[in-house]
Enzyme design. Sequence first.
Site, PDB file in Angstrom:
ATOM      1  N   TYR A 194       0.865  -1.371  -0.101  1.00 17.37           N
ATOM      2  CA  TYR A 194       0.100   0.066  -0.024  1.00 17.37           C
ATOM      3  C   TYR A 194       0.944   1.203  -0.043  1.00 17.37           C
ATOM      4  O   TYR A 194       1.921   1.153  -0.028  1.00 17.37           O
ATOM      5  CB  TYR A 194      -1.183  -0.327   1.137  1.00 17.37           C
TER       6      TYR A 194
ATOM      7  N   ARG B 254       3.278  -1.086  11.121  1.00 17.19           N
ATOM      8  CA  ARG B 254       3.591  -2.443  10.539  1.00 17.19           C
ATOM      9  C   ARG B 254       4.468  -2.515   9.287  1.00 17.19           C
ATOM     10  O   ARG B 254       4.361  -1.572   8.424  1.00 17.19           O
ATOM     11  CB  ARG B 254       1.984  -2.754  10.145  1.00 17.19           C
TER      12      ARG B 254
ATOM     13  N   GLY C 167      -4.261 -13.906  12.361  1.00 18.93           N
ATOM     14  CA  GLY C 167      -5.403 -13.549  11.546  1.00 18.93           C
ATOM     15  C   GLY C 167      -6.525 -14.342  11.437  1.00 18.93           C
ATOM     16  O   GLY C 167      -7.587 -14.364  12.281  1.00 18.93           O
ATOM     17  N   ARG C 168      -6.467 -15.292  10.423  1.00 20.09           N
ATOM     18  CA  ARG C 168      -7.275 -16.223  10.098  1.00 20.09           C
ATOM     19  C   ARG C 168      -7.768 -17.095  11.369  1.00 20.09           C
ATOM     20  O   ARG C 168      -9.119 -17.401  11.491  1.00 20.09           O
ATOM     21  CB  ARG C 168      -6.948 -16.994   8.960  1.00 20.09           C
TER      22      ARG C 168
END
Length: 370
Positions: A182, A229, A321-322
Amino acid sequence: MTNAAASDLFQPTTLGSLALPHRLVMAPMTRNRAAADGTPSQIMATYYAQRASAGLIIAEATTPNQVGQTYADIPGIYTDAHVAGWRAVTGAVAAAGGRMFLQLQHGGRVGHPDNSGLHPVAPSPVPLPEPIHTPSGAQDAVVPLEMTTADIEATIADFASAAENAIAAGFAGVEVHSANGYLLHQFLAQNTNQRTDSYGGSVANRIRFTVAVVEAIADAIGAERVGVRISPGVSVNGIDEGDTEDIYPALVSALAGKGLAYLHYVFADSEQPLFQRVRALWPGALIANPNLGWGVPLPEDGGREAAQRLLAGGADAISLGRSFLANPDLVERLRTGAPLNPVRDAHLMYVGGAEGYTDYPTLDLTPTAG
């Protein structure tokens, strides 16, 4: 793994001035459940409150301004409606005993006019080399507009304003997303940053934007409320850093003396020399996100063994996360060794509604509220 080592995950720690009851952090995950204008929805409050037993929840990538929007139904934090919507989320989590940071993410070239209503901007006019999802389906990426110095300064100010809004919305702090391809990562990487001014070329110039954003946010809300991050070597979203081994020691060194809450290292491996070098350079709390693969099933232990290796290798906390996505009560499951829910079909991650979002069962095998 010894019993003593296994207990490390469940020992308290601190991130800046924030005390955590244990070291399991819920990683930020885009879920596309906000309203079209970026306002968080009530079902988002339900989802996060279900996972309030995490030591810290880092809420999903949220845009600091309109042009930074990546995909449809991504939350924002730049209008009064956004602040009010997020306040309902943080209130629900606090009522359930949890703590939240908000991840601030500007998509840069990872965007499309059909998603944001504006033409994407980036360090250089280098388009994303893959299609991007829009409300009408996948479309070719557009060539982004190269940011002027005025654009850069305005964007830095937008990040600071967004951080102030996050605190007003009830978050304990913010995470600056300088990873995963990003905008901030685009400034770091050689293939997406072809500038010849003070924001491009040398390593010192390419880290300048991330450092400036972090400094502005720290000035606005206090450094102890700011995390960063990073994703060294990650090539997602068409990124090719070129000199990874030089960028991150320089960036971490530039941020090291600022009193930040934490550094969040994505796809971490404690045996990698760069991870150990970053650990040695970073004087504060380090959150490590283990590399569990993508597009492959999670390990049966949900990442616990990998988490323990990272703690032994110098991490202070572990983000998953998941595993949290599929297990609202992940902390209790890992604490007791209970079996984990598998992640359902991947497309359910990014569609609206309760299915694959708020309906994963807890340990008593009853579905959570949809």
